[in-house]
Design an enzyme around this catalytic site. Structure first.
Site, mmCIF file in Angstrom:
data_model
loop_
_atom_site.group_PDB
_atom_site.id
_atom_site.type_symbol
_atom_site.label_atom_id
_atom_site.label_comp_id
_atom_site.label_asym_id
_atom_site.label_seq_id
_atom_site.Cartn_x
_atom_site.Cartn_y
_atom_site.Cartn_z
ATOM 1 N N CYS A 2 0.992 -1.150 0.230
ATOM 2 C CA CYS A 2 -0.090 0.011 -0.221
ATOM 3 C C CYS A 2 0.574 1.107 0.192
ATOM 4 O O CYS A 2 1.979 1.305 0.529
ATOM 5 C CB CYS A 2 -0.830 -0.153 1.032
ATOM 6 S SG CYS A 2 -1.643 -1.387 1.523
ATOM 7 N N ARG A 27 4.895 0.109 -6.000
ATOM 8 C CA ARG A 27 4.914 -0.843 -4.898
ATOM 9 C C ARG A 27 4.154 -2.046 -4.940
ATOM 10 O O ARG A 27 4.305 -2.896 -4.048
ATOM 11 C CB ARG A 27 4.542 0.159 -3.295
ATOM 12 C CG ARG A 27 6.074 1.417 -3.681
ATOM 13 C CD ARG A 27 5.026 2.506 -2.177
ATOM 14 N NE ARG A 27 4.880 1.419 -1.191
ATOM 15 C CZ ARG A 27 5.836 1.467 0.041
ATOM 16 N NH1 ARG A 27 7.055 1.803 -0.477
ATOM 17 N NH2 ARG A 27 5.363 0.261 0.828
ATOM 18 N N TRP A 75 -2.842 -2.889 -0.856
ATOM 19 C CA TRP A 75 -2.571 -3.989 -1.800
ATOM 20 C C TRP A 75 -3.989 -5.014 -1.149
ATOM 21 O O TRP A 75 -3.079 -4.964 0.118
ATOM 22 C CB TRP A 75 -1.015 -4.369 -1.774
ATOM 23 C CG TRP A 75 -0.942 -5.640 -2.093
ATOM 24 C CD1 TRP A 75 -0.314 -6.213 -3.449
ATOM 25 C CD2 TRP A 75 -0.477 -6.855 -1.478
ATOM 26 N NE1 TRP A 75 -0.293 -7.261 -3.392
ATOM 27 C CE2 TRP A 75 0.054 -8.074 -2.580
ATOM 28 C CE3 TRP A 75 -0.118 -7.266 -0.249
ATOM 29 C CZ2 TRP A 75 0.005 -8.909 -2.151
ATOM 30 C CZ3 TRP A 75 -0.323 -8.542 -0.097
ATOM 31 C CH2 TRP A 75 0.219 -9.016 -0.860
ATOM 32 N N ASN A 101 -1.576 2.248 5.700
ATOM 33 C CA ASN A 101 -0.821 0.785 5.289
ATOM 34 C C ASN A 101 -0.503 0.093 6.626
ATOM 35 O O ASN A 101 -0.113 0.677 8.465
ATOM 36 C CB ASN A 101 0.418 1.405 4.956
ATOM 37 C CG ASN A 101 0.097 2.473 3.608
ATOM 38 O OD1 ASN A 101 -0.429 2.239 3.110
ATOM 39 N ND2 ASN A 101 1.155 2.739 2.677
ATOM 40 N N GLY A 102 -0.830 -0.867 5.897
ATOM 41 C CA GLY A 102 -0.502 -1.810 7.442
ATOM 42 C C GLY A 102 -1.150 -2.311 7.943
ATOM 43 O O GLY A 102 -2.037 -2.858 6.878
ATOM 44 N N GLU A 483 18.427 -16.693 -7.377
ATOM 45 C CA GLU A 483 18.301 -15.701 -7.578
ATOM 46 C C GLU A 483 17.621 -15.025 -9.164
ATOM 47 O O GLU A 483 16.747 -14.887 -9.355
ATOM 48 C CB GLU A 483 19.166 -14.824 -7.139
ATOM 49 C CG GLU A 483 18.615 -13.347 -7.815
ATOM 50 C CD GLU A 483 17.831 -12.508 -7.371
ATOM 51 O OE1 GLU A 483 17.138 -12.994 -7.141
ATOM 52 O OE2 GLU A 483 17.167 -11.353 -7.698
ATOM 53 N N LYS A 487 13.858 -14.474 -10.778
ATOM 54 C CA LYS A 487 14.228 -13.539 -11.670
ATOM 55 C C LYS A 487 13.382 -14.058 -13.076
ATOM 56 O O LYS A 487 12.565 -12.776 -13.703
ATOM 57 C CB LYS A 487 15.433 -13.198 -12.248
ATOM 58 C CG LYS A 487 16.281 -11.471 -10.708
ATOM 59 C CD LYS A 487 15.707 -10.974 -11.626
ATOM 60 C CE LYS A 487 14.770 -10.243 -10.228
ATOM 61 N NZ LYS A 487 14.886 -10.088 -8.755
ATOM 62 N N GLU A 490 9.322 -14.453 -11.188
ATOM 63 C CA GLU A 490 8.633 -13.319 -11.268
ATOM 64 C C GLU A 490 7.857 -11.972 -12.356
ATOM 65 O O GLU A 490 7.318 -12.176 -11.888
ATOM 66 C CB GLU A 490 8.803 -12.480 -9.888
ATOM 67 C CG GLU A 490 9.770 -11.585 -10.028
ATOM 68 C CD GLU A 490 10.997 -11.156 -8.838
ATOM 69 O OE1 GLU A 490 10.442 -11.061 -8.021
ATOM 70 O OE2 GLU A 490 12.451 -10.896 -9.466
ATOM 71 N N HIS A 506 18.560 -36.891 -7.513
ATOM 72 C CA HIS A 506 17.346 -37.037 -6.037
ATOM 73 C C HIS A 506 15.981 -37.003 -6.619
ATOM 74 O O HIS A 506 15.239 -36.536 -5.576
ATOM 75 C CB HIS A 506 18.321 -36.597 -4.454
ATOM 76 C CG HIS A 506 19.050 -36.892 -4.852
ATOM 77 N ND1 HIS A 506 20.108 -38.275 -4.585
ATOM 78 C CD2 HIS A 506 20.373 -36.574 -4.718
ATOM 79 C CE1 HIS A 506 21.307 -38.159 -4.341
ATOM 80 N NE2 HIS A 506 21.739 -37.063 -4.520
ATOM 81 N N LYS A 605 6.534 -4.169 -3.770
ATOM 82 C CA LYS A 605 8.186 -3.798 -4.238
ATOM 83 C C LYS A 605 8.489 -4.341 -2.190
ATOM 84 O O LYS A 605 9.764 -4.675 -1.565
ATOM 85 C CB LYS A 605 8.177 -2.770 -4.393
ATOM 86 C CG LYS A 605 9.653 -1.888 -3.913
ATOM 87 C CD LYS A 605 10.603 -2.300 -5.162
ATOM 88 C CE LYS A 605 11.747 -2.858 -5.482
ATOM 89 N NZ LYS A 605 12.732 -3.568 -5.746
#
Ligand code: G6P
Length: 610
Positions: A2, A27, A75, A101-102, A483, A487, A490, A506, A605
């Site tokens: 948010c 964000r 969000w 926010n939160g 990573e 990349k 996502e 395995h 973000k």
């Protein structure tokens, strides 16, 4: 996640609010809204979807004479993305409205009490309880009403509040979620993130936890946690407004990929003294303290965790300390064993990730030494850590991190050298040569980017139709594979997995069939022959292999289908080059698949909820 904006001043508020919300779009969010005070009324406009949709909805409002307003990008956590769950939220009789926010953890109990008292809820959000509580607690004094209300809340919040009775002021407060303010000739600005303020000022006021601020067109009055007025100094940020602009690039992600030589250079150079020593502004150990350390625990989320995985290899190799690494959301609930001889390193670009912050608090409580590697200055994690080492990557806008990750990895090279020297394990010429290689890294990153950009754009063509991809590697290459895989997945939404190359047989090798694409990372010279054997195993089962290696191994890679050759580099720093073609691969694949690269679906973000 948010985002919050607010404006009060001499000019029309709506254009400022929309501009601020656009700056916060990166964000990640799913609905947006604004509220203004006009002719003694609170006027709220909000919608599911992008800020552009809000803009279309309120096209006529641009001419609104209101000189005060607040805005929000949401969000979804409590309740689906929808018009009515979007912020701002209004109190029962329209006296207050609030953006938040939160997460309010005790919202359910508060909601039940309010409902029992006859309050009707219009949304499924936790935030709405705050609006109703403000109205119930109203005592004619805006600031004291806000303080009474926040005393009833548990959880995290950054709040920006309007009250119909005070059309010339905004009140803000925070706990656990960030809020920053700035002032220019145009008026006062409020935001959850400095990137929304940089166009107006570089002098930023950081609101501390439990502080409250009363904002008018003329200025700001701050109150400490006891409610007493407090003088606050602004902090001047040497950031250019262009840091939050695309500068001719199609996407922030590509711009940030290309900024890596600078991000890494700024992070490293400022820590090498004139005498060629490694030194940090806020983290110092005596030789005895470094020798007394028994263990390092690295804790982070997402790509920051992957940077920590690089740190583990490099620090164990050089400083000969056991390093364990954990995901913050696991660490905080596993009752970890910590003591004063453990150094807990927390890594976070945003400095606000909820799980990483909670892990830091846990480590502090248990008496461990804590060191935070953070990009956003004065963020919660930076403020609460025992020590902080800032990455100097500059603002990162694209959701998929690139330059902040590169800078985090560089901090680990610095730390490994620092600890190894203090522990008497890297001295004299060997230390000087290490520092020389470190200082050479930014140029090698620049060269690698220039050399491989066109090749990666071309190679991305074969990834476009894929449903699955596999990344393999050993040691540092495995850290990089995690990573690289993230990349790709996502931003392009291709399912991809990273495996330690030796672990493939395995189980996962059963998925390899004719045509499966395997990216083999093999820049780590010490284990190159071993990874080469794994390449042969997947090739024998029909896989197509794209290998990434340094020039030193070029000749040995005759059997792979495609290869990307990197300049030779100090083996400990190989990830810093190897990750570059992988970032470009993710970027161009996503671009060619028509994905929303800077704002991938469902992602945020800064993840401020657990
Ligand atoms: C989100 C971001 C990632 C980031 C992770 C941790 O998932 O999309 O890019 O690595 O959070 O964030 P932090 O700000 O703590 O580094």
């Amino acid at each position: 996640m948010c985002g919050i904006v607010g404006y009060i001043g001499n000019n029309r508020a709506v254009p400022y609010l929309l501009e601020g919300l656009e700056k916060l779009e990166y964000r990640g969010y799913d609905s947006a809204g604004i509220a203004t005070v006009e002719n003694g009324r609170l006027r709220i406009l909000k919608t599911k979807g992008r800020v552009s949709r809000l803009e279309a909805l309120i096209a006529s409002e641009r001419q609104s004479p209101a000189r005060i307003g607040i805005g929000h990008t949401r969000w979804a956590t409590h309740g689906k993305p929808s018009d009515c769950n979007a912020h701002p939220h209004e109190s029962q009789n329209g006296l207050f409205c609030v953006v938040h926010n939160g997460v309010i953890e005790n919202y359910h109990a508060l909601k039940q009490t309010l409902q029992a008292q006859g309050v009707t809820f219009r949304s499924e959000t936790d935030t709405e309880v705050i609006a109703h509580l403000l109205e119930q607690n109203y005592d004619g004094d805006f600031v004291s009403t806000v303080r009474k209300t926040t005393a009833m809340l548990e959880g995290a919040y950054a709040l920006c509040i309007l009250c119909r009775d005070f059309p010339d002021r905004i009140v803000c407060t925070r706990w656990g979620s960030p809020l920053v303010l700035g002032k220019s000739e145009e008026g006062c600005f409020i935001a959850s993130d400095v990137s929304a303020l940089l166009r107006h000022t570089n002098d930023i006021f950081y609101l501390d936890g439990n502080e409250t601020v009363l904002v008018t067109a003329q200025g700001m009055t701050f109150f400490d946690k006891t409610g007493a007025p407090v003088q606050k100094q602004s902090r001047h940020l040497n950031l250019d407004v262009s840091a939050a602009q695309k500068d001719g690039y199609d996407h922030f992600m590509l711009k940030e990929i290309m900024e890596q030589p600078k991000a890494v250079g700024d992070t490293i150079r400022s820590r090498i003294t004139k005498n060629g020593e490694i030194a940090f502004e806020d983290f110092h150990l005596t030789d005895d303290e470094a020798r007394a350390l028994q263990r390092i625990t690295v804790v982070a989320c997402g790509s920051a965790y992957h940077a920590g995985a690089v740190g583990k290899y490099v620090m164990e190799k050089l400083a000969r300390l056991p390093v364990e690494i954990d995901i913050a959301s696991e660490f905080r609930y596993r009752d970890p064993v910590l003591d004063a001889h453990t150094l807990v390193i927390l890594i976070s670009q945003s400095g606000e990730t909820a799980d990483t912050l909670a892990a830091l608090r846990l480590a502090n409580e248990q008496g461990a030494k804590t060191l935070c590697i953070v990009n956003v200055v004065s963020s919660s994690i930076a403020n609460e850590g025992g020590s902080v080492i800032y990455t100097h990557a500059g603002p990162e806008i694209a959701v998929a991190t690139t330059k902040a990750y590169a800078a985090q990895v560089s901090v680990f090279y610095l730390l490994a050298g620092y600890l190894a020297q203090k522990r008497g394990l890297l001295t004299g010429d060997a230390f000087r040569s290490y520092v020389r290689d470190l200082l050479a890294l930014p140029d090698l990153i620049g060269k690698t980017l220039n050399d491989c950009r066109a090749q990666m754009e071309a190679l991305s063509q074969m990834f476009i139709p894929l449903e699955h991809a596999y990344f393999i590697g050993r040691n540092l290459d495995y850290a990089c594979a995690m990573e690289a895989s993230l990349k790709l997945k996502e931003i392009s939404y291709i399912h991809s997995e990273a495996y330690a190359a030796g672990e493939l047989k395995h189980g996962t090798i059963s998925l390899i069939e004719k045509g499966t694409l395997v990216v083999a990372l093999c820049a780590c010279s010490a284990v190159f022959p071993k990874t080469l054997s794994n390449i042969k195993e997947v090739k024998a089962r029909g896989a197509r292999v794209l290998a990434v290696a340094t020039d030193a191994e070029n000749a040995a890679l005759s059997e792979v289908d495609y290869k990307v050759i990197l300049p030779n580099v100090n083996a400990l720093f190989s990830v810093s080059l190897e990750v570059l073609p992988m970032q470009l691969l993710g970027y161009y694949t996503a671009k060619n698949r028509g994905c929303d690269i800077d704002k991938p679906r469902n992602l945020a973000k800064s993840v401020t909820v657990e």
